[in-house]
Design an enzyme around this catalytic site. Structure first.
Site, PDB file in Angstrom:
ATOM      1  N   ASP A  12       0.803  -1.224   0.000  1.00  0.00           N
ATOM      2  CA  ASP A  12       0.000   0.000   0.000  1.00  0.00           C
ATOM      3  C   ASP A  12       0.837   1.276   0.000  1.00  0.00           C
ATOM      4  O   ASP A  12       0.426   2.308   0.552  1.00  0.00           O
ATOM      5  CB  ASP A  12      -0.975   0.026   1.202  1.00  0.00           C
ATOM      6  N   LYS A  15       1.952   2.150  -5.081  1.00  0.00           N
ATOM      7  CA  LYS A  15       2.540   1.589  -6.317  1.00  0.00           C
ATOM      8  C   LYS A  15       1.636   1.851  -7.522  1.00  0.00           C
ATOM      9  O   LYS A  15       2.089   2.215  -8.596  1.00  0.00           O
ATOM     10  CB  LYS A  15       2.749   0.062  -6.170  1.00  0.00           C
ATOM     11  N   LYS A  17      -0.521   4.191  -8.088  1.00  0.00           N
ATOM     12  CA  LYS A  17      -0.466   5.583  -8.549  1.00  0.00           C
ATOM     13  C   LYS A  17       0.815   5.848  -9.335  1.00  0.00           C
ATOM     14  O   LYS A  17       0.782   6.497 -10.384  1.00  0.00           O
ATOM     15  CB  LYS A  17      -0.537   6.517  -7.335  1.00  0.00           C
ATOM     16  N   GLY A  39      -4.486  -4.339  -3.751  1.00  0.00           N
ATOM     17  CA  GLY A  39      -5.508  -3.321  -4.019  1.00  0.00           C
ATOM     18  C   GLY A  39      -4.772  -2.051  -4.378  1.00  0.00           C
ATOM     19  O   GLY A  39      -4.113  -1.453  -3.531  1.00  0.00           O
ATOM     20  N   HIS A  40      -4.798  -1.681  -5.650  1.00  0.00           N
ATOM     21  CA  HIS A  40      -4.042  -0.522  -6.119  1.00  0.00           C
ATOM     22  C   HIS A  40      -5.016   0.580  -6.526  1.00  0.00           C
ATOM     23  O   HIS A  40      -5.860   0.376  -7.400  1.00  0.00           O
ATOM     24  CB  HIS A  40      -3.144  -0.919  -7.299  1.00  0.00           C
ATOM     25  N   GLN A 223       2.078  -5.991  -3.201  1.00  0.00           N
ATOM     26  CA  GLN A 223       2.548  -6.092  -1.823  1.00  0.00           C
ATOM     27  C   GLN A 223       3.863  -5.308  -1.655  1.00  0.00           C
ATOM     28  O   GLN A 223       4.130  -4.408  -2.427  1.00  0.00           O
ATOM     29  CB  GLN A 223       2.707  -7.551  -1.371  1.00  0.00           C
ATOM     30  N   ALA A 297      -7.605  -0.964   0.570  1.00  0.00           N
ATOM     31  CA  ALA A 297      -8.365  -0.927  -0.692  1.00  0.00           C
ATOM     32  C   ALA A 297      -9.025  -2.274  -0.979  1.00  0.00           C
ATOM     33  O   ALA A 297     -10.007  -2.344  -1.714  1.00  0.00           O
ATOM     34  CB  ALA A 297      -7.437  -0.547  -1.845  1.00  0.00           C
ATOM     35  N   THR A 298      -8.523  -3.371  -0.388  1.00  0.00           N
ATOM     36  CA  THR A 298      -9.073  -4.699  -0.665  1.00  0.00           C
ATOM     37  C   THR A 298     -10.081  -5.116   0.401  1.00  0.00           C
ATOM     38  O   THR A 298     -11.153  -5.619   0.086  1.00  0.00           O
ATOM     39  CB  THR A 298      -7.923  -5.728  -0.765  1.00  0.00           C
ATOM     40  N   GLY A 300     -10.887  -3.027   3.308  1.00  0.00           N
ATOM     41  CA  GLY A 300     -11.475  -1.908   4.042  1.00  0.00           C
ATOM     42  C   GLY A 300     -10.957  -1.787   5.468  1.00  0.00           C
ATOM     43  O   GLY A 300     -11.367  -0.897   6.219  1.00  0.00           O
ATOM     44  N   ARG A 303      -5.557   0.657   8.299  1.00  0.00           N
ATOM     45  CA  ARG A 303      -4.140   0.282   8.337  1.00  0.00           C
ATOM     46  C   ARG A 303      -3.503   0.903   9.574  1.00  0.00           C
ATOM     47  O   ARG A 303      -3.764   2.067   9.881  1.00  0.00           O
ATOM     48  CB  ARG A 303      -3.412   0.831   7.104  1.00  0.00           C
ATOM     49  N   LEU A 330       3.583  12.387   0.997  1.00  0.00           N
ATOM     50  CA  LEU A 330       4.295  13.398   1.779  1.00  0.00           C
ATOM     51  C   LEU A 330       3.285  14.314   2.462  1.00  0.00           C
ATOM     52  O   LEU A 330       3.447  14.717   3.611  1.00  0.00           O
ATOM     53  CB  LEU A 330       5.216  14.218   0.863  1.00  0.00           C
ATOM     54  N   ASP A 331       2.189  14.602   1.750  1.00  0.00           N
ATOM     55  CA  ASP A 331       1.163  15.513   2.260  1.00  0.00           C
ATOM     56  C   ASP A 331       0.500  15.000   3.535  1.00  0.00           C
ATOM     57  O   ASP A 331      -0.066  15.784   4.296  1.00  0.00           O
ATOM     58  CB  ASP A 331       0.102  15.766   1.176  1.00  0.00           C
ATOM     59  N   VAL A 412       2.250  14.185  -3.589  1.00  0.00           N
ATOM     60  CA  VAL A 412       1.659  15.158  -2.665  1.00  0.00           C
ATOM     61  C   VAL A 412       0.127  15.114  -2.703  1.00  0.00           C
ATOM     62  O   VAL A 412      -0.538  16.057  -2.299  1.00  0.00           O
ATOM     63  CB  VAL A 412       2.172  16.597  -2.952  1.00  0.00           C
TER      64      VAL A 412
HETATM   65  P1  GDP Z   1      -0.688   0.326  -3.569  1.00  0.00           P
HETATM   66  O1  GDP Z   1      -1.302  -0.940  -3.100  1.00  0.00           O
HETATM   67  O2  GDP Z   1       0.784   0.372  -3.314  1.00  0.00           O
HETATM   68  O3  GDP Z   1      -1.015   0.668  -4.983  1.00  0.00           O
HETATM   69  O4  GDP Z   1      -1.309   1.470  -2.658  1.00  0.00           O
HETATM   70  P2  GDP Z   1      -2.874   1.635  -2.269  1.00  0.00           P
HETATM   71  O5  GDP Z   1      -3.587   2.178  -3.425  1.00  0.00           O
HETATM   72  O6  GDP Z   1      -3.387   0.423  -1.611  1.00  0.00           O
HETATM   73  O7  GDP Z   1      -2.745   2.695  -1.097  1.00  0.00           O
HETATM   74  C1  GDP Z   1      -2.161   3.941  -1.304  1.00  0.00           C
HETATM   75  C2  GDP Z   1      -3.203   5.006  -0.930  1.00  0.00           C
HETATM   76  O8  GDP Z   1      -2.569   6.270  -0.919  1.00  0.00           O
HETATM   77  C3  GDP Z   1      -4.325   5.108  -1.933  1.00  0.00           C
HETATM   78  O9  GDP Z   1      -5.483   5.529  -1.267  1.00  0.00           O
HETATM   79  C4  GDP Z   1      -3.836   6.188  -2.897  1.00  0.00           C
HETATM   80  O10 GDP Z   1      -4.892   6.880  -3.559  1.00  0.00           O
HETATM   81  C5  GDP Z   1      -3.152   7.105  -1.940  1.00  0.00           C
HETATM   82  N1  GDP Z   1      -2.023   7.866  -2.464  1.00  0.00           N
HETATM   83  C6  GDP Z   1      -1.006   7.458  -3.264  1.00  0.00           C
HETATM   84  N2  GDP Z   1      -0.080   8.436  -3.355  1.00  0.00           N
HETATM   85  C7  GDP Z   1      -0.542   9.464  -2.605  1.00  0.00           C
HETATM   86  C8  GDP Z   1      -0.013  10.761  -2.260  1.00  0.00           C
HETATM   87  O11 GDP Z   1       1.078  11.138  -2.660  1.00  0.00           O
HETATM   88  N3  GDP Z   1      -0.784  11.520  -1.423  1.00  0.00           N
HETATM   89  C9  GDP Z   1      -2.005  11.115  -0.964  1.00  0.00           C
HETATM   90  N4  GDP Z   1      -2.692  11.938  -0.179  1.00  0.00           N
HETATM   91  N5  GDP Z   1      -2.501   9.909  -1.248  1.00  0.00           N
HETATM   92  C10 GDP Z   1      -1.772   9.100  -2.048  1.00  0.00           C
HETATM   93  P1  IMO Z   2      -0.842  -4.171  -2.276  1.00  0.00           P
HETATM   94  O1  IMO Z   2      -0.398  -4.707  -3.617  1.00  0.00           O
HETATM   95  C1  IMO Z   2      -0.972  -4.539   2.041  1.00  0.00           C
HETATM   96  C2  IMO Z   2      -0.975  -8.580   3.674  1.00  0.00           C
HETATM   97  C3  IMO Z   2      -2.198  -9.034   4.431  1.00  0.00           C
HETATM   98  C4  IMO Z   2      -1.539  -9.951   5.448  1.00  0.00           C
HETATM   99  C5  IMO Z   2      -0.440 -10.626   4.624  1.00  0.00           C
HETATM  100  C6  IMO Z   2      -0.820 -11.975   4.036  1.00  0.00           C
HETATM  101  O2  IMO Z   2      -2.138  -3.454  -2.309  1.00  0.00           O
HETATM  102  O3  IMO Z   2       0.260  -3.386  -1.642  1.00  0.00           O
HETATM  103  P2  IMO Z   2      -2.345 -12.694   1.976  1.00  0.00           P
HETATM  104  O4  IMO Z   2      -3.806 -12.454   1.727  1.00  0.00           O
HETATM  105  O5  IMO Z   2      -1.448 -12.160   0.931  1.00  0.00           O
HETATM  106  O6  IMO Z   2      -2.046 -14.129   2.321  1.00  0.00           O
HETATM  107  O7  IMO Z   2      -2.057 -11.893   3.348  1.00  0.00           O
HETATM  108  O8  IMO Z   2      -0.142  -9.737   3.561  1.00  0.00           O
HETATM  109  N1  IMO Z   2      -1.205  -8.086   2.304  1.00  0.00           N
HETATM  110  C7  IMO Z   2      -1.159  -6.811   1.958  1.00  0.00           C
HETATM  111  N2  IMO Z   2      -0.997  -5.706   2.715  1.00  0.00           N
HETATM  112  N3  IMO Z   2      -1.065  -4.432   0.708  1.00  0.00           N
HETATM  113  C8  IMO Z   2      -1.193  -5.528  -0.058  1.00  0.00           C
HETATM  114  O9  IMO Z   2      -1.145  -5.495  -1.411  1.00  0.00           O
HETATM  115  C9  IMO Z   2      -1.293  -6.790   0.556  1.00  0.00           C
HETATM  116  N4  IMO Z   2      -1.461  -8.059   0.111  1.00  0.00           N
HETATM  117  C10 IMO Z   2      -1.386  -8.849   1.181  1.00  0.00           C
HETATM  118  O10 IMO Z   2      -2.844  -7.953   5.052  1.00  0.00           O
HETATM  119  O11 IMO Z   2      -0.901  -9.197   6.445  1.00  0.00           O
HETATM  120 MG    MG Z   3      -2.822  -1.588  -1.820  1.00  0.00          MG
END
Ligand code: GDP
Ligand code: IMO
Ligand code: MG
Length: 426
Positions: A12, A15, A17, A39-40, A223, A297-298, A300, A303, A330-331, A412
């Site tokens: 999370d 990535k 974005k 969940g991206h 991940q 994102a997956t 709810g 974190r 950063l924001d 940001v």
């Molecule tokens: P990922 O799994 O690595 O793609 O990340 P997620 O989408 O699960 O979680 C990142 C969260 O931070 C999401 O809600 C994005 O919309 C949000 N996000 C990403 N970059 C930024 C940023 O620079 N600032 C803010 N405020 N939100 C961001």
């Molecule tokens: P993205 O790609 C954050 C965590 C789960 C749990 C552990 C094992 O959005 O960054 P699993 O279902 O994979 O067997 O769960 O890994 N986890 C994540 N945490 N972002 C993810 O993906 C994750 N995918 C799995 O919360 O701790």
């Molecule tokens: Mg995610």
């Protein structure tokens, strides 16, 4: 230029974005590991998209998106996701999305087995996403999995599913969980397969041709490093190699195809699920949740949030071979007057600058902090790196120094446009 985008923390990091932002100058976007546990989130032109299995490049026209051999693919979940994203006006044709015939299939009982295992672990549970990821990868390694290519052979698939359902039911009935009939599993899988079939092919020559033709390839990690099966906080990890190497084994493109590795991290740290989190901080969690931020994102789930941990980041930069950092969110720190950065772990009186392997040492690790002044300025409307407040630039400089890596991008805000290209002389 072929680039791996990899998460440096516990997932999370933002990535999706960063991949979306970089897709503009890429030709092919490829997922090589994980499944719909990911969940991206991408926000583009005011619309929010949440992607689980689809590469984030899917939001752009004229880009090829590939789900590689290293992914575990839930066909039912993917069809639902395609339908949802198509409903948001994105067209998903076989020209635009190709699925590896070597990708392993997540079956309905994998999800139930995931839940059973978690229930059996009680307060030691991993806190999985219950998407069946661990059991599907276990079947792959145990050599009893089913691959997308196998679905073309209905006789083989029927026999394999019947054998696996019988074994799974034995375990599930012990926990009074839903058992399955082979017929219902087969019916469910084939109804989804019909939608996916035109997308399934041997992706390896497709990717090699793109590479040889000089196309720009972007590998989208799922991940993060501390969830990696080898390098993470085992056993509180996921079941794949989330680090840069997973992008090669998960796609069939060799290490010699890669020129750069962008490591994505937040300006602070988050973790969802169980396991050690030395810099976790209830005050920062409450603050960010109060802003409506940091909910999974997956699933709810809220974190856990904590201070920036450069012990993790230093290690992650090493094992991924990071050539540039993308620091997102950063924001999120805009309002704080004093910021903490963890520079080492004190474990029984000795300060370590890399994370330990053994789990009891993790539990005894006390973060050693340095403090930096905050900037207490809204950064969300900055459009250039040099517009950032001096204290924010000093924070980023220190982050880069402590990790031994250059900062390439800064986020940001969640929108596609809220990404700054870092300038090294600032
Ligand atoms: P990922 O799994 O690595 O793609 O990340 P997620 O989408 O699960 O979680 C990142 C969260 O931070 C999401 O809600 C994005 O919309 C949000 N996000 C990403 N970059 C930024 C940023 O620079 N600032 C803010 N405020 N939100 C961001
Ligand atoms: P993205 O790609 C954050 C965590 C789960 C749990 C552990 C094992 O959005 O960054 P699993 O279902 O994979 O067997 O769960 O890994 N986890 C994540 N945490 N972002 C993810 O993906 C994750 N995918 C799995 O919360 O701790
Ligand atoms: Mg995610």
């Amino acid at each position: 230029m072929n680039t791996i985008i990899t998460g440096l923390q516990w997932g999370d990091e933002g990535k999706g974005k960063i991949v979306d932002y970089l897709t503009e100058s890429a030709d092919v976007v490829i997922r090589g590991q994980g499944g719909n546990n990911a969940g991206h989130t991408v926000i583009a032109k005011g619309v929010k998209y949440v992607l689980h299995l689809l590469p984030s490049g899917i939001l752009w026209d004229d880009k090829l998106n590939v789900i590689g051999n290293g992914v575990v693919l839930d066909p039912v979940g993917l069809v639902q996701e395609i339908t949802r994203i198509e409903g948001q006006g994105i067209c998903i044709t076989p020209d635009k999305l190709v699925i590896s015939d070597r990708a392993h299939v997540v079956l309905p009982f994998h999800k139930e087995l995931d839940a059973a295992r978690e229930a059996a672990l009680g307060d030691q549970k991993i806190g999985t996403t219950k998407r069946g990821i661990g059991p599907a990868y276990a079947d792959k390694i145990n050599r009893c999995g089913l691959r997308m290519a196998d679905l073309a052979d209905r006789g083989f698939t029927t026999a394999r599913i019947a054998a696996r359902v019988a074994e799974a039911n034995e375990i599930l009935s012990r926990y009074n969980l839903t058992t399955f009939t082979a017929e219902e599993v087969i019916a469910e899988v084939y109804s989804a397969y019909e939608r996916l079939r035109p997308h399934v092919s041997n992706t390896i020559p497709v990717l090699h041709q793109a590479w040889k033709a000089g196309k720009n390839l972007l590998f989208e990690g799922a991940q993060g490093t501390l969830l990696d099966i080898d390098f993470g906080t085992y056993p509180f990890v996921t079941s794949s190699n989330t680090t840069a190497g997973g992008s090669c084994t998960g796609t069939g493109l060799p290490p010699t195809a890669i020129q750069s590795v962008i490591g994505v991290c937040k300006a602070y740290t988050t973790r969802v699920g169980s396991g050690p989190f030395p810099t976790g901080d209830e005050g920062l969690s409450a603050y960010l949740h109060g802003l409506g931020r940091e909910f999974g994102a997956t699933t709810g789930r809220p974190r856990g949030c904590g201070w920036l941990d450069t012990v993790l980041l230093r290690f992650a930069c090493m094992v991924n071979g990071v050539t540039g950092l993308a620091v997102t969110n950063l924001d999120g720190l805009d309002a704080y007057d004093t910021l903490r950065i963890c520079t080492g772990y004190d474990i029984d009186g000795t300060v370590h600058d890399l994370p330990p392997a053994d789990r009891s040492a993790w539990d005894r690790a006390k973060p050693v902090y340095e403090t930096l002044p905050g900037w207490q300025t809204d950064t969300t409307s900055c459009t250039r790196y040099d517009q950032l407040p001096e204290q924010a630039k000093a924070y980023l400089r220190r982050l880069g120094e402590l990790c031994g890596a250059l900062i390439a991008f800064v986020g940001v805000g969640p929108d596609r446009t809220q990404t700054l290209v870092a300038s090294q002389d600032e």
